[in-house]
Design a protein around this motif. Structure first.
Motif, short mmCIF file in Angstrom:
data_model
loop_
_atom_site.label_atom_id
_atom_site.label_comp_id
_atom_site.label_asym_id
_atom_site.label_seq_id
_atom_site.Cartn_x
_atom_site.Cartn_y
_atom_site.Cartn_z
N SER A 1 28.51 44.21 -67.41
CA SER A 1 27.92 43.70 -66.18
C SER A 1 26.43 44.00 -66.19
O SER A 1 26.00 45.08 -65.81
CB SER A 1 28.59 44.36 -64.97
OG SER A 1 28.05 43.85 -63.76
N PRO A 2 25.62 43.01 -66.60
CA PRO A 2 24.17 43.23 -66.64
C PRO A 2 23.54 43.39 -65.26
O PRO A 2 22.52 44.06 -65.11
CB PRO A 2 23.65 41.99 -67.36
CG PRO A 2 24.70 40.95 -67.16
CD PRO A 2 26.00 41.69 -67.09
N ASP A 3 24.14 42.75 -64.27
CA ASP A 3 23.72 42.90 -62.88
C ASP A 3 24.91 42.55 -62.01
O ASP A 3 25.94 42.10 -62.51
CB ASP A 3 22.51 42.02 -62.54
CG ASP A 3 22.74 40.56 -62.87
OD1 ASP A 3 22.01 40.02 -63.73
OD2 ASP A 3 23.67 39.97 -62.28
N LYS A 4 24.79 42.75 -60.73
CA LYS A 4 25.99 42.62 -59.89
C LYS A 4 26.44 41.17 -59.72
O LYS A 4 27.51 40.92 -59.19
CB LYS A 4 25.80 43.31 -58.55
CG LYS A 4 24.89 42.61 -57.58
CD LYS A 4 24.91 43.36 -56.24
CE LYS A 4 24.22 42.56 -55.16
NZ LYS A 4 24.28 43.25 -53.84
N HIS B 98 26.78 39.13 -62.38
CA HIS B 98 27.35 38.70 -63.65
C HIS B 98 28.34 39.73 -64.19
O HIS B 98 28.09 40.94 -64.12
CB HIS B 98 26.23 38.50 -64.70
CG HIS B 98 25.28 37.39 -64.38
ND1 HIS B 98 24.21 37.57 -63.51
CD2 HIS B 98 25.26 36.09 -64.76
CE1 HIS B 98 23.56 36.42 -63.42
NE2 HIS B 98 24.17 35.51 -64.14
N GLU C 33 29.61 34.27 -63.48
CA GLU C 33 28.49 34.45 -62.56
C GLU C 33 28.95 34.11 -61.16
O GLU C 33 29.69 33.15 -60.96
CB GLU C 33 27.34 33.54 -62.97
CG GLU C 33 26.15 33.57 -62.02
CD GLU C 33 25.04 32.61 -62.43
OE1 GLU C 33 25.22 31.85 -63.40
OE2 GLU C 33 23.98 32.63 -61.77
N ASP D 250 29.33 42.44 -54.23
CA ASP D 250 28.98 43.58 -55.08
C ASP D 250 30.10 43.99 -56.03
O ASP D 250 29.95 44.91 -56.82
CB ASP D 250 28.57 44.78 -54.22
CG ASP D 250 29.69 45.23 -53.28
OD1 ASP D 250 29.44 46.13 -52.46
OD2 ASP D 250 30.81 44.66 -53.33
N ASN E 105 28.77 46.98 -58.26
CA ASN E 105 27.34 47.24 -58.51
C ASN E 105 27.09 47.72 -59.93
O ASN E 105 26.43 48.73 -60.17
CB ASN E 105 26.80 48.27 -57.51
CG ASN E 105 26.54 47.66 -56.15
OD1 ASN E 105 26.07 46.52 -56.05
ND2 ASN E 105 26.86 48.38 -55.11
N LYS E 106 27.64 47.00 -60.86
CA LYS E 106 27.47 47.22 -62.30
C LYS E 106 28.22 48.43 -62.83
O LYS E 106 28.12 48.75 -64.01
CB LYS E 106 25.99 47.33 -62.68
CG LYS E 106 25.14 46.13 -62.30
CD LYS E 106 23.77 46.19 -62.95
CE LYS E 106 22.97 47.39 -62.49
NZ LYS E 106 21.65 47.48 -63.16
#
Lengths: 114, 115
Positions: free
Chosen positions: A68-71, A73, A24, A30, A51-52
């Motif tokens: 990558s669930p969001d940018k 993580h 994290e 990004d 960006n995922k």
């Protein structure tokens, strides 16, 4: 506050197991990366996400799957662990617009496969 | 493909002395960045200094300075007034200019500082 944090720091597991390493970053970057440092200290890129979206996938066995669930993580899942997977895995992040080039690294996860 | 070479696997220096770590790289790009990272026994990767290829002026950060020779593709790190805390692995790294580019590392060099 830790900028890039990885969990766990140490991971000892048996051959054939499946394990995950989580990463994290709270820097608002990004782009995130996974690097592998082998027993001779050589560092090499494995994956990067912007960006995922997966943008770099170096020659890595299919047993390694980033997610990558969001940018903020980027997790690394490894299936059917082998002795040769023993290494230190570093997560890193940077801002992908090229204006700020510095990559910030997590503290690394030492994976030992026995 | 870009490559980074650190030809000296180990060096040692006396405390308070100056030491220079060498690095060469190969690229066909004209715009890129070069870095020196330090990795102490704690394993943390710490950025020591950064150089933009388009800048002719050599970067400096306190006791750390670089000698960037673009034509020769050479990027050496000078550590002045060496301290015990400078003992670590040092990695030279290259990054193309542009978004989301990866770092390409040299094999690293272990620096020992003798009291």
């Amino acid at each position: 506050d830790t900028a890039v944090s990885q969990t766990p720091k140490y991971l000892v597991t048996q051959m054939g197991n499946d394990k995950s390493i989580k990463c994290e970053q709270n820097l608002g970057h990004d782009t995130m990366y996974w690097y592998k440092q082998d027993s001779k200290k050589f560092l090499k890129i494995m994956f990067s996400y912007n960006n995922k979206e997966l943008i770099i996938n170096e020659t890595v066995p299919n047993r390694f799957s980033p997610k990558s669930p969001d940018k903020a993580h980027l997790n690394l899942h490894i299936n059917s662990l082998e002795l040769g997977d023993s290494a230190v895995y570093f997560c890193a992040s940077s801002q992908g617009n090229g204006l700020n080039t510095e990559a910030f690294f997590g503290q690394g996860t030492r994976l030992t496969v026995v | 493909a870009q490559t980074v070479t650190q030809s000296q696997p180990e060096m040692s220096v006396q405390e308070a002395e100056t030491v220079t770590l060498s690095c060469t790289y190969d690229t066909s790009e004209s715009d890129y960045y070069l870095f020196w990272y330090k990795q102490p026994p704690s394993r943390q990767m710490i950025l020591v200094i950064r150089q933009e290829a388009y800048k002719q002026q050599n970067a400096t950060e306190n006791r750390f300075s670089v000698n960037f020779q673009k034509a020769a593709k050479s990027f050496s790190l000078k550590i002045s007034d060496s301290q015990l805390g400078d003992a670590a692995m040092y990695f030279c790294a290259y990054r193309r200019r542009g978004g989301s580019e990866k770092l390409v590392f040299g094999k690293g060099m272990k620096l020992t500082v003798n009291p």
